[in-house]
Write a protein that holds these residues in place. Structure first.
Motif, PDB file in Angstrom:
ATOM      1  N   PHE A 140       0.843  -1.190   0.000  1.00  0.00           N
ATOM      2  CA  PHE A 140       0.000   0.000   0.000  1.00  0.00           C
ATOM      3  C   PHE A 140       0.879   1.241   0.000  1.00  0.00           C
ATOM      4  O   PHE A 140       1.940   1.269   0.625  1.00  0.00           O
ATOM      5  N   SER A 141       0.414   2.256  -0.673  1.00  0.00           N
ATOM      6  CA  SER A 141       1.121   3.532  -0.662  1.00  0.00           C
ATOM      7  C   SER A 141       0.806   4.288   0.626  1.00  0.00           C
ATOM      8  O   SER A 141      -0.170   3.983   1.332  1.00  0.00           O
ATOM      9  N   ARG A 142       1.612   5.291   0.895  1.00  0.00           N
ATOM     10  CA  ARG A 142       1.365   6.148   2.049  1.00  0.00           C
ATOM     11  C   ARG A 142      -0.017   6.789   1.955  1.00  0.00           C
ATOM     12  O   ARG A 142      -0.774   6.835   2.943  1.00  0.00           O
ATOM     13  N   GLU A 143      -0.358   7.260   0.776  1.00  0.00           N
ATOM     14  CA  GLU A 143      -1.633   7.946   0.589  1.00  0.00           C
ATOM     15  C   GLU A 143      -2.816   7.010   0.829  1.00  0.00           C
ATOM     16  O   GLU A 143      -3.820   7.399   1.456  1.00  0.00           O
ATOM     17  N   ALA A 144      -2.706   5.777   0.344  1.00  0.00           N
ATOM     18  CA  ALA A 144      -3.799   4.818   0.527  1.00  0.00           C
ATOM     19  C   ALA A 144      -3.984   4.465   2.002  1.00  0.00           C
ATOM     20  O   ALA A 144      -5.124   4.349   2.486  1.00  0.00           O
ATOM     21  N   LEU A 145      -2.882   4.289   2.722  1.00  0.00           N
ATOM     22  CA  LEU A 145      -2.986   3.967   4.144  1.00  0.00           C
ATOM     23  C   LEU A 145      -3.639   5.103   4.921  1.00  0.00           C
ATOM     24  O   LEU A 145      -4.523   4.879   5.753  1.00  0.00           O
ATOM     25  N   LEU A 146      -3.198   6.329   4.671  1.00  0.00           N
ATOM     26  CA  LEU A 146      -3.748   7.462   5.415  1.00  0.00           C
ATOM     27  C   LEU A 146      -5.211   7.720   5.052  1.00  0.00           C
ATOM     28  O   LEU A 146      -5.999   8.159   5.895  1.00  0.00           O
ATOM     29  N   ALA A 147      -5.569   7.451   3.808  1.00  0.00           N
ATOM     30  CA  ALA A 147      -6.965   7.640   3.407  1.00  0.00           C
ATOM     31  C   ALA A 147      -7.883   6.676   4.148  1.00  0.00           C
ATOM     32  O   ALA A 147      -8.993   7.048   4.549  1.00  0.00           O
ATOM     33  N   GLU A 148      -7.411   5.449   4.331  1.00  0.00           N
ATOM     34  CA  GLU A 148      -8.237   4.442   5.010  1.00  0.00           C
ATOM     35  C   GLU A 148      -8.093   4.512   6.525  1.00  0.00           C
ATOM     36  O   GLU A 148      -9.041   4.218   7.256  1.00  0.00           O
ATOM     37  N   HIS A 149      -6.911   4.925   6.991  1.00  0.00           N
ATOM     38  CA  HIS A 149      -6.644   4.946   8.435  1.00  0.00           C
ATOM     39  C   HIS A 149      -6.052   6.306   8.811  1.00  0.00           C
ATOM     40  O   HIS A 149      -4.852   6.437   9.064  1.00  0.00           O
ATOM     41  N   PRO A 150      -6.868   7.332   8.870  1.00  0.00           N
ATOM     42  CA  PRO A 150      -6.355   8.692   9.093  1.00  0.00           C
ATOM     43  C   PRO A 150      -5.760   8.919  10.480  1.00  0.00           C
ATOM     44  O   PRO A 150      -5.114   9.948  10.702  1.00  0.00           O
ATOM     45  N   TYR A 151      -5.973   7.984  11.383  1.00  0.00           N
ATOM     46  CA  TYR A 151      -5.432   8.114  12.742  1.00  0.00           C
ATOM     47  C   TYR A 151      -3.966   7.707  12.825  1.00  0.00           C
ATOM     48  O   TYR A 151      -3.332   7.870  13.859  1.00  0.00           O
ATOM     49  N   ALA A 153       0.072   7.912  12.422  1.00  0.00           N
ATOM     50  CA  ALA A 153       1.030   9.014  12.434  1.00  0.00           C
ATOM     51  C   ALA A 153       1.505   9.267  11.011  1.00  0.00           C
ATOM     52  O   ALA A 153       2.074   8.379  10.364  1.00  0.00           O
ATOM     53  N   ALA A 154       1.281  10.467  10.505  1.00  0.00           N
ATOM     54  CA  ALA A 154       1.609  10.782   9.110  1.00  0.00           C
ATOM     55  C   ALA A 154       3.086  11.096   8.920  1.00  0.00           C
ATOM     56  O   ALA A 154       3.657  10.785   7.866  1.00  0.00           O
ATOM     57  N   GLU A 155       3.704  11.672   9.935  1.00  0.00           N
ATOM     58  CA  GLU A 155       5.103  12.069   9.797  1.00  0.00           C
ATOM     59  C   GLU A 155       6.004  10.849   9.648  1.00  0.00           C
ATOM     60  O   GLU A 155       5.998   9.939  10.481  1.00  0.00           O
ATOM     61  N   GLY A 156       6.737  10.803   8.569  1.00  0.00           N
ATOM     62  CA  GLY A 156       7.667   9.704   8.323  1.00  0.00           C
ATOM     63  C   GLY A 156       7.036   8.450   7.761  1.00  0.00           C
ATOM     64  O   GLY A 156       7.743   7.474   7.478  1.00  0.00           O
ATOM     65  N   LEU A 157       5.711   8.426   7.582  1.00  0.00           N
ATOM     66  CA  LEU A 157       5.053   7.230   7.045  1.00  0.00           C
ATOM     67  C   LEU A 157       5.425   7.055   5.578  1.00  0.00           C
ATOM     68  O   LEU A 157       5.245   7.969   4.765  1.00  0.00           O
ATOM     69  N   LYS A 158       5.925   5.889   5.214  1.00  0.00           N
ATOM     70  CA  LYS A 158       6.393   5.637   3.849  1.00  0.00           C
ATOM     71  C   LYS A 158       5.435   4.778   3.041  1.00  0.00           C
ATOM     72  O   LYS A 158       5.534   4.688   1.826  1.00  0.00           O
ATOM     73  N   GLY A 159       4.531   4.101   3.706  1.00  0.00           N
ATOM     74  CA  GLY A 159       3.633   3.154   3.041  1.00  0.00           C
ATOM     75  C   GLY A 159       3.409   1.973   3.957  1.00  0.00           C
ATOM     76  O   GLY A 159       3.575   2.074   5.182  1.00  0.00           O
ATOM     77  N   GLY A 160       3.036   0.843   3.381  1.00  0.00           N
ATOM     78  CA  GLY A 160       2.815  -0.321   4.219  1.00  0.00           C
ATOM     79  C   GLY A 160       2.479  -1.556   3.421  1.00  0.00           C
ATOM     80  O   GLY A 160       2.460  -1.536   2.195  1.00  0.00           O
ATOM     81  N   HIS A 319       1.844   6.886  20.037  1.00  0.00           N
ATOM     82  CA  HIS A 319       2.913   7.364  19.160  1.00  0.00           C
ATOM     83  C   HIS A 319       2.628   7.011  17.700  1.00  0.00           C
ATOM     84  O   HIS A 319       2.872   7.829  16.801  1.00  0.00           O
ATOM     85  N   LEU A 320       2.113   5.806  17.452  1.00  0.00           N
ATOM     86  CA  LEU A 320       1.922   5.323  16.079  1.00  0.00           C
ATOM     87  C   LEU A 320       0.531   5.598  15.532  1.00  0.00           C
ATOM     88  O   LEU A 320       0.354   5.676  14.311  1.00  0.00           O
ATOM     89  N   MET A 321      -0.458   5.741  16.423  1.00  0.00           N
ATOM     90  CA  MET A 321      -1.829   6.029  16.012  1.00  0.00           C
ATOM     91  C   MET A 321      -2.369   7.193  16.841  1.00  0.00           C
ATOM     92  O   MET A 321      -3.324   7.037  17.613  1.00  0.00           O
ATOM     93  N   PRO A 322      -1.772   8.350  16.718  1.00  0.00           N
ATOM     94  CA  PRO A 322      -2.152   9.475  17.587  1.00  0.00           C
ATOM     95  C   PRO A 322      -3.595   9.928  17.404  1.00  0.00           C
ATOM     96  O   PRO A 322      -4.196  10.484  18.324  1.00  0.00           O
ATOM     97  N   GLY A 323      -4.157   9.664  16.229  1.00  0.00           N
ATOM     98  CA  GLY A 323      -5.524  10.094  15.976  1.00  0.00           C
ATOM     99  C   GLY A 323      -6.572   9.373  16.788  1.00  0.00           C
ATOM    100  O   GLY A 323      -7.719   9.830  16.878  1.00  0.00           O
ATOM    101  N   LEU A 324      -6.225   8.245  17.389  1.00  0.00           N
ATOM    102  CA  LEU A 324      -7.193   7.516  18.201  1.00  0.00           C
ATOM    103  C   LEU A 324      -7.399   8.192  19.555  1.00  0.00           C
ATOM    104  O   LEU A 324      -8.502   8.170  20.102  1.00  0.00           O
ATOM    105  N   GLY A 325      -6.333   8.704  20.131  1.00  0.00           N
ATOM    106  CA  GLY A 325      -6.449   9.404  21.403  1.00  0.00           C
ATOM    107  C   GLY A 325      -6.790   8.533  22.591  1.00  0.00           C
ATOM    108  O   GLY A 325      -7.309   9.024  23.607  1.00  0.00           O
ATOM    109  N   PHE A 326      -6.518   7.234  22.523  1.00  0.00           N
ATOM    110  CA  PHE A 326      -6.837   6.351  23.648  1.00  0.00           C
ATOM    111  C   PHE A 326      -5.957   6.684  24.856  1.00  0.00           C
ATOM    112  O   PHE A 326      -4.751   6.918  24.727  1.00  0.00           O
ATOM    113  N   THR A 327      -6.577   6.680  26.053  1.00  0.00           N
ATOM    114  CA  THR A 327      -5.862   6.864  27.314  1.00  0.00           C
ATOM    115  C   THR A 327      -6.247   5.741  28.269  1.00  0.00           C
ATOM    116  O   THR A 327      -7.078   4.883  27.947  1.00  0.00           O
ATOM    117  N   ALA A 328      -5.689   5.770  29.459  1.00  0.00           N
ATOM    118  CA  ALA A 328      -5.990   4.746  30.462  1.00  0.00           C
ATOM    119  C   ALA A 328      -7.483   4.702  30.789  1.00  0.00           C
ATOM    120  O   ALA A 328      -8.024   3.640  31.129  1.00  0.00           O
TER     121      ALA A 328
END
Length: 524
Positions: A140-151, A153-160, A319-328
């Motif tokens: 998957f490209s970086r763009e495809a991953l972020l489109a499907e999983h916007p949460y 971390a975008a910085e430094g994401l290369k794809g998957g 750190h890896l999925m900051p858009g989720l915002g999960f806490t204790a």
């Protein structure tokens, strides 16, 4: 399997004479050993001190998988072995073992780069011989991953990348294998503990058992005893065996249960930024499993989730999925399990082998060590081979790979049982449940948890239509399943029902639903 259900707690059956095999401990290994041995014609007793799968086998990552991360440590044989079993289990239990896709996002400066992951997944697909229940890997490209999983971390994401494995309900799977063992002729009883091994002439000849319901003790003799108690095995055998006691390493794994990630059907395999350890983010019963971390422990009582371990997982996820915002505050539940591994010197727990070993510390006693949930069936076949060797007689080959587990749709071919079309069966079965007025998520859950045994559920709904009510608003379990657990699945306690027959205690915060389950148990 005609006599698999109702599953009976047959304490009196244990007192009917000598057995060929006594299996102590009914986690997934004990269950498969008992089933395999009974299917080959041995007279088998299976006992469990609490409930089927109540130890380590209820606390796994709920996966049937090859173990992609083991490739990094060159355990090719183990991975290949597990991938074969992934196929077998998905064939004999399609209602319990379901395909699940995993995404592997790749960030800049990751410990394992994209090319290395691509090579690993290519090898993973190559080792998965034969027809597999999951698709081959995909990029998957970086763009495809972020489109499907916007949460993410975008910085430094290369794809998957994406690869496939399978998911299951570990405690329920264990209970179904016990039922299969009963259907093959084994005498099974939960709530029966082994107090000590019986010895005669330097040989183990059975065990002294205790019935938890009455407190009474009685001896059961067997030609071969299997200490399948996992992390509790030393407590049973160490005093009897002395210096011949096998050396093992105890390792705990922890998981957190979090709310569902919106619109997520796939899982993630991620690498913690703190130290490079691998962990999963897995959708399960409408919630999210986060884990696992591993740590060596000295005693099974230490198999708990500490605040520091919980925070470690939450920090890695944030750190890896900051858009989720999960806490204790979002943690619904947590659980930990302990497993035994072969004692060896390894640089890290990740490098510690999961290979299975069969030890025979004394004549008449077999003590399996190591292994993993996915390979328990074929490891059990090796144990039964060892039983026949100890009995000094040739044994028939293992048959557990040939027969569907209870609940799997079956057909016939030339007079033998074959696997049926699960997808076609499920479509028809869900339609029938929808016509009864059940919600789709409940109907689909019933078919995946009970398979063709949904007929028992519909009979209960005929008996009492009110039992179609949900137990909680956000889980797919209904009141009829509590009644079925008590009547047909040998559930004895509240914990048996809400932890293992249905993992409610992991998925729902405490509430009035617990009192309702108690009322239903009393009425059953």
């Amino acid at each position: 399997m005609a006599n698999a259900f109702p599953l009976r707690r047959d304490v009196e059956g244990l007192k009917t004479g000598r057995f060929d095999v006594l299996v102590i401990g009914a986690g997934i290994y004990g269950a498969w050993i008992a089933y395999d041995a009974a299917l080959r014609g041995l007279k088998v007793a299976l006992v469990e001190k609490t409930d089927w799968g109540a130890g380590t086998s209820q606390s796994s990552s709920k996966l049937i998988h090859g173990g992609l991360r083991y490739l990094e440590h060159f355990e090719f044989r183990l991975v290949s072995h597990a991938l074969v079993e992934r196929r077998v289990l998905s064939e004999i239990a399609p209602h319990l073992v379901r395909p699940l896709n995993f995404k592997l996002p790749v960030w800049k400066n990751a410990r394992v780069g994209r090319l290395q992951l691509l090579a690993g997944l290519t090898l993973y697909d190559f080792l998965a011989t034969g027809k597999q229940p999951v698709p081959r890997h995909k990029s998957f490209s970086r763009e495809a991953l972020l489109a499907e999983h916007p949460y993410l971390a975008a910085e430094g994401l290369k794809g998957g990348l994406r690869y496939g494995d399978c998911q299951q309900d570990d405690a329920r799977m264990t209970m179904v294998v016990v039922a299969a063992a009963q259907g093959a002729g084994a005498i099974c009883a939960n709530g029966v503990s082994a107090e000590s091994l019986l010895q005669r002439g330097g040989k183990v000849v059975g065990a002294l058992l205790r019935d938890a319901d009455t407190g009474s003790t009685f001896a059961v003799e067997a030609d071969v005893s299997i200490n399948a108690a996992g992390p509790w095995a030393h407590a049973l055998s160490a005093s009897a065996l002395g210096p011949s006691t096998p050396a093992v390493k105890l390792v705990k794994g922890i998981h957190l249960v979090l709310p569902a990630i919106p619109n997520l059907d796939d899982a993630f395999l991620l690498t913690a930024p703190q130290d490079g350890r691998v962990f999963f983010v897995i959708p399960w019963y409408g919630k999210t499993l986060l884990g696992t971390t591993e740590a060596s422990i000295a005693d099974v009582s230490q198999a708990i989730v500490t605040p520091a371990e919980q925070q470690y997982l939450l920090d890695a996820l944030r750190h890896l999925m900051p858009g989720l915002g999960f806490t204790a505050a979002d943690v619904i539940a947590s659980f930990a399990g302990a497993r035994t591994l072969q004692a060896e010197d390894a640089d890290t727990l990740s490098a510690q082998t999961r290979e299975f070993a069969i030890t025979t510390p004394q004549q008449g006693l077999i003590w399996p060590i190591g292994g993993k949930y996915t390979t328990a069936r074929c490891d059990a076949a090796q144990v039964v081979d060892a039983i026949y060797a100890m009995l000094e007689k040739p044994g028939p080959v293992s048959l557990t790979h040939r027969y569907p587990l209870p609940g799997a749709p079956v057909g016939t071919r030339e007079g033998s049982v074959t696997l049926g079309d699960f997808t076609g069966w499920q479509t028809e079965a869900v339609g029938g449940l929808l016509r009864r007025g059940l919600d789709r998520d409940i109907a689909e859950s019933l078919t995946l948890r009970h398979g063709t045994r949904i007929g028992a559920i519909t009979l209960l709904l005929d008996e009492q239509p009110a039992w179609a009510a949900r137990l909680t608003a956000d889980t797919p379990f209904i009141e009829a399943e509590v009644i079925l657990a008590a009547r047909d699945e040998a559930a004895r306690t509240l914990d048996d029902v809400i932890r293992r027959r249905m993992p409610l205690v992991l998925l729902a915060r405490p509430g009035c639903w617990m009192q309702r389950v108690e009322q239903l148990l009393a009425a059953a």
